[in-house]
Design an enzyme around this catalytic site. Structure first.
Site, PDB file in Angstrom:
ATOM      1  CG  HIS A  86      -0.468   0.034   2.543  1.00  0.00           C
ATOM      2  ND1 HIS A  86      -0.221   1.211   3.207  1.00  0.00           N
ATOM      3  CD2 HIS A  86      -0.147  -0.961   3.405  1.00  0.00           C
ATOM      4  CE1 HIS A  86       0.226   0.932   4.425  1.00  0.00           C
ATOM      5  NE2 HIS A  86       0.281  -0.362   4.575  1.00  0.00           N
ATOM      6  CG  ASP A  88      -3.001   3.957   2.352  1.00  0.00           C
ATOM      7  OD1 ASP A  88      -3.839   4.018   3.262  1.00  0.00           O
ATOM      8  OD2 ASP A  88      -2.546   2.869   1.921  1.00  0.00           O
ATOM      9  CG  ASP A 119       2.553   0.866   8.116  1.00  0.00           C
ATOM     10  OD1 ASP A 119       1.845   1.343   9.017  1.00  0.00           O
ATOM     11  OD2 ASP A 119       2.108   0.188   7.158  1.00  0.00           O
ATOM     12  CD  GLU A 152      -2.925  -1.455   5.807  1.00  0.00           C
ATOM     13  OE1 GLU A 152      -2.519  -0.311   6.114  1.00  0.00           O
ATOM     14  OE2 GLU A 152      -2.959  -2.384   6.631  1.00  0.00           O
ATOM     15  CD  GLU A 153      -1.680   2.654   7.495  1.00  0.00           C
ATOM     16  OE1 GLU A 153      -2.375   2.247   8.443  1.00  0.00           O
ATOM     17  OE2 GLU A 153      -0.472   2.392   7.398  1.00  0.00           O
ATOM     18  CG  ASP A 179       2.312  -3.629   5.842  1.00  0.00           C
ATOM     19  OD1 ASP A 179       1.095  -3.410   5.683  1.00  0.00           O
ATOM     20  OD2 ASP A 179       3.090  -2.775   6.302  1.00  0.00           O
ATOM     21  CG  HIS A 426       0.173   2.767  13.226  1.00  0.00           C
ATOM     22  ND1 HIS A 426      -1.087   2.241  13.385  1.00  0.00           N
ATOM     23  CD2 HIS A 426       0.630   2.269  12.060  1.00  0.00           C
ATOM     24  CE1 HIS A 426      -1.371   1.455  12.352  1.00  0.00           C
ATOM     25  NE2 HIS A 426      -0.340   1.452  11.535  1.00  0.00           N
TER      26      HIS A 426
END
Lengths: 456, 456
Positions: A86, A88, A119, A152-153, A179, A426
């Protein structure tokens, strides 16, 4: 193997610079103000796939952000690897805690600091560079397909629709995803399981307006206090979740599985020191690895209500809110757990308040069988590249679409990630080690090689 | 009495317009960005006092916002009334819930809507207009002194210093304050007690950074959950506060006092309907009036932690915070209760987290004796102006400086307010009824008259 190292050596600066360019796009899917940036990121990824020799590259529109597709079919008789990633990223806030700007990749001590460094941009882009390497050294052993999405997020809501509508195009023998993380570069590992996810927002409303806490305090239920009581009731004294039926479908590990899981290196002192805590916490009777890899959880991801600005304000708030998510393990299902939570939360709400529960995206837990060709190919690739067999681990995070791929395309996923727990996914100051980036580019072609060999 | 009504009739439009001008100043003491506005408000108040005939008007500097002083001494042998009020106001947020701008006073259905309309500009300005009335009709029966400060909403930190340094100047026989409410204009009442205040901020810190709730969830204590558990433990099932020693100094009402208190008109249905709640709440064994007037409370005024923006973010927050305040009753003291809370909160904090407690401003509870000259003067004034004896009530809110005046100046306070509970103090769409504004201007000169008569 030598041709792999040679190629990386000859092209390493450019490979890194391209990743930096990718990281500079603030492709934050959760926040609409970054819409143009997200779209530009998709275009960049598509261009890079073309530059590396992919065919039929397409930025496929969806109801949300596009999915970037590309492929190289060398021989339909050969196995096909479908690479998922991903482009994003998570929001970067709280911004003030970043040491350097989140979208200006900065190298410190051999680590690339940027939102998305690990990520997932650093990780999926290794596959693009590995692809370029295999094409340019004429060593591509399998067909390869890329499917890089942009949501994805925020729950990959449109991926399922795309996958269902493109089953022919996406036909493959394995899905390959980077991931996840390894224990360390000295102790390489392979993720054999991922937890599922159920995510909800709750709102507790009391009086129809904020009240003066002197005039009304003591005679009106305070939604912030009520919400606190409801959240507090979610875990008993053994930190066991109290939602009725929550654990019904959970499969306990066998003793052998527990032994294997707990054999991975772990220093509780280092764990505590890294996090700055005096004590770990968790469900009584389970080790740290069991708690994060094999047991379901319930976390408050956010809570707010009343006056939260500077100074004092004596308000009895009208309402209080929280974002709550649960990680799931086999065989729990996201839909059932979401329902169990919703029913329970509404049931325990006292009559002084009105409660609403709004579910967000979910995802199913998965386990990847260690006796499959795909797992063995990854195992061999890592053993050769690292000089050491990978330890099988159970991951705490969720990649919801893994269950989707199995359900819709009938294929298993290999989770071969090169991240580290210290990468601060994150969180502020997310990073990805440069060593890991190149190590991944080195290892991935070996996966393709062994996957082709073992499939014969 | 007739001359009072005549004067108001002849000057009512101007009296209202001056109040609107006062309301237009966004004198928000809690927020430094309004500093200039607060200072301008002080100047406006000083000018108005001068215009009405006050002598020795001064904008007295403090370490914070200035205190506006003014006086008219007609005869040192006469009693002196010291009028206290505050020209600062609460913050207006959340702005989006106001129907008209908070600092553009708007009249709807005979009510003035603006931040500060009731608390405290509308209320203290009645005294300025009553003063003007008495001077211009040559009916001023007492000496009068004004002390209007600019920091009540942030704890009046500099008022104590000013009072201690100006004991001679502030010598008086009673303090008169309008910053409370009546039951209704049909059922006038007098506040005979105010609750005290203890206000604190708490912070619960777990890991040294926000964590990925998948990677770490289940193995690390979540500060938001821990904070929720700690807050939840503050009230038992009878909504009785569990802090050890909290109730030690609380004086229970006598049966006669309870009967008197509960004799005031009260419709639980209307109370619930006004607030949009299905059920009232509170300490078992006490009526609504007892709960808000005679029992101490603990409220969460604000709570926050983790991700509180749009959409989903799967974070295990590093920390969680809350603003908590307690209302106190005689003979609790703010300092002791603050200490009891702090000790208890730190004691119940589990070892997974670190907790800090930061006290804000506090204030002592007070009761005004109903057999004093001052109370009787207010009682007679209201009986004449409203045609009905006022009901003695116990207020839930705090005006911390009332205890200060008694301690430093040795004088009691009469709380003769003309607000209504529906005025939405501290909330969006605060208002003050125009009828109440003029009724106050009508009643205040009667207080002065009877205070002079009863003091002979």
């Amino acid at each position: 193997m030598q041709h792999i190292k040679n190629y990386i050596q000859a092209n390493k600066d450019r490979m890194l610079e391209e990743l930096f360019d990718l990281l500079r796009f603030p492709s934050v899917s959760a926040d609409p103000k970054y819409k143009d940036d997200v779209l530009k990121t998709a275009d960049y990824v598509a261009q890079k796939l073309r530059d590396c020799g992919a065919d039929n590259v397409e930025v496929c529109p969806t109801a949300g952000y596009p999915i970037v597709y590309g492929e190289k079919i060398i021989d339909p008789a050969l196995p096909t690897v479908l690479v998922y990633g991903h482009y994003d990223v998570q929001p970067a806030d709280p911004l003030e805690l970043w040491h350097t700007p989140p979208f200006e990749p900065t190298v410190r001590d051999g680590k690339i600091y940027a939102r998305g460094a690990c990520d997932d941009k650093g990780q999926f882009y290794m596959h693009v560079k590995a692809f370029e390497l295999m094409v340019n050294t004429n060593t591509l052993p399998c067909n390869i397909k890329f499917m890089i999405e942009g949501e994805e997020e925020v729950g990959s809501n449109n991926l399922g629709i795309y996958v269902k509508a493109n089953k022919e195009r996406l036909k493959a023998d394995v899905v390959l995803i980077s991931d996840t993380s390894m224990i360390s570069m000295e102790n390489p590992s392979l993720e054999t399981g991922l937890r599922g996810l159920s995510y909800l927002e709750v709102e507790v409303v009391g009086p129809n307006r904020d009240l003066h806490s002197g005039v009304y305090g003591g005679a009106v239920a305070n939604p912030a206090t009520i919400l606190a009581k409801m959240i507090a009731s979610m875990h008993d004294d053994n930190n066991h979740i109290t939602i009725p039926g929550f654990y019904d479908d959970v499969i306990e590990l066998t003793d052998a599985e527990k032994t294997s899981l707990n054999s991975a290196p772990y220093s509780e002192d280092e764990f505590k020191k890294d996090l700055g805590i005096d004590e770990v916490w968790g469900e009584t009777g389970y080790s740290t690895f069991e708690r994060t890899g094999t047991r379901p959880t319930l976390e408050v991801n956010g809570i707010w209500g009343g006056y939260i600005g500077e100074g004092a304000k004596t308000v009895l708030p009208s309402k209080a809110n929280a974002k709550i998510s649960m990680r799931l393990v086999p065989n729990q299902t996201s839909e059932k757990v979401t329902q169990l939570f919703t029913d329970h939360f509404k049931k325990i709400a006292p009559s002084y308040v009105k409660v609403t529960v709004t579910p967000h995206h979910g995802g199913e837990p998965v386990v990847t069988p260690t006796d499959s060709i795909a797992y063995k190919a990854a195992q061999k690739a890592i053993a050769e590249s690292f000089g050491k067999e990978p330890i099988p681990t159970r991951g705490g995070g969720s990649i919801p679409i893994v269950a989707l791929f199995e359900a819709e395309l009938g294929i298993k996923t290999v989770l071969m990630g090169f991240g580290l727990d210290s990468d601060a996914l994150h969180s502020p100051n997310e990073k990805y080690d440069i060593y890991n980036y190149y190590k991944g580019i080195e290892t991935i072609p070996l996966f393709h090689k062994y996957f082709a060999e073992l499939s014969k």
